[in-house]
Design a protein around this motif. Sequence first.
Motif, short mmCIF file in Angstrom:
data_model
loop_
_atom_site.label_atom_id
_atom_site.label_comp_id
_atom_site.label_asym_id
_atom_site.label_seq_id
_atom_site.Cartn_x
_atom_site.Cartn_y
_atom_site.Cartn_z
N GLY A 38 -62.70 -86.10 -18.64
CA GLY A 38 -61.66 -85.82 -17.66
C GLY A 38 -61.36 -86.98 -16.74
O GLY A 38 -61.37 -88.14 -17.18
N ALA A 52 -60.50 -83.55 -12.21
CA ALA A 52 -60.44 -82.47 -13.19
C ALA A 52 -61.28 -82.85 -14.39
O ALA A 52 -61.25 -84.00 -14.83
N LEU A 54 -62.81 -81.36 -18.33
CA LEU A 54 -62.96 -80.40 -19.42
C LEU A 54 -64.43 -80.41 -19.83
O LEU A 54 -64.94 -81.46 -20.22
N ARG A 58 -63.39 -76.87 -23.36
CA ARG A 58 -62.59 -75.69 -23.04
C ARG A 58 -62.67 -75.26 -21.58
O ARG A 58 -61.68 -74.75 -21.04
N ASN A 59 -63.76 -75.43 -20.91
CA ASN A 59 -63.87 -75.01 -19.52
C ASN A 59 -63.26 -76.06 -18.61
O ASN A 59 -63.64 -77.22 -18.65
N GLN A 60 -62.31 -75.63 -17.78
CA GLN A 60 -61.62 -76.54 -16.89
C GLN A 60 -62.21 -76.44 -15.49
O GLN A 60 -62.35 -75.35 -14.95
N TYR A 62 -61.70 -78.08 -11.58
CA TYR A 62 -60.78 -78.83 -10.73
C TYR A 62 -61.36 -79.00 -9.33
O TYR A 62 -62.04 -78.10 -8.80
N THR A 71 -53.04 -80.23 -13.83
CA THR A 71 -53.49 -79.53 -15.03
C THR A 71 -54.04 -80.54 -16.02
O THR A 71 -53.37 -81.53 -16.35
N ILE A 72 -55.25 -80.28 -16.49
CA ILE A 72 -55.87 -81.14 -17.50
C ILE A 72 -55.67 -80.49 -18.87
O ILE A 72 -55.75 -79.27 -19.01
N SER A 73 -55.40 -81.34 -19.86
CA SER A 73 -55.24 -80.83 -21.22
C SER A 73 -55.65 -81.93 -22.20
O SER A 73 -55.90 -83.07 -21.79
#
Length: 118
Positions: A38, A52, A54, A58-60, A62, A71-73
Amino acid sequence: QIQLVESGGGLVQPGGSLRLSCAVSASIYALDVIHRLGWYRQAPGNQRELVAILSNGRNQIYATSVKGRFTISKDDVTKTVYLQMDSLQPEDTAMYFCYADDPPYEHWGQGTQVTVSF
């Protein structure tokens, strides 16, 4: 060995948006195998802080200061991690670093500057 290259920083007015990208170079089949992946940031005179993350793909997680705005992706095909930043404020001004925690090693990118100002 993991290499991280950030892009997407720049100057934006308060209330604006930016999307940061982090290209991940590694001999892995998916980003999920990286324990934590991240973004951190560091403003002049301040310590580096988590923005942020990950966790296990899968677990975000912040920072309180960015919840609801950032938003992290990730894209496993291109091995890229993104940070979408909306409603940017002057206090978001900092150098943003991509980070990968792949025990027992930690990896950092060189950083990309984000400046929020009129």
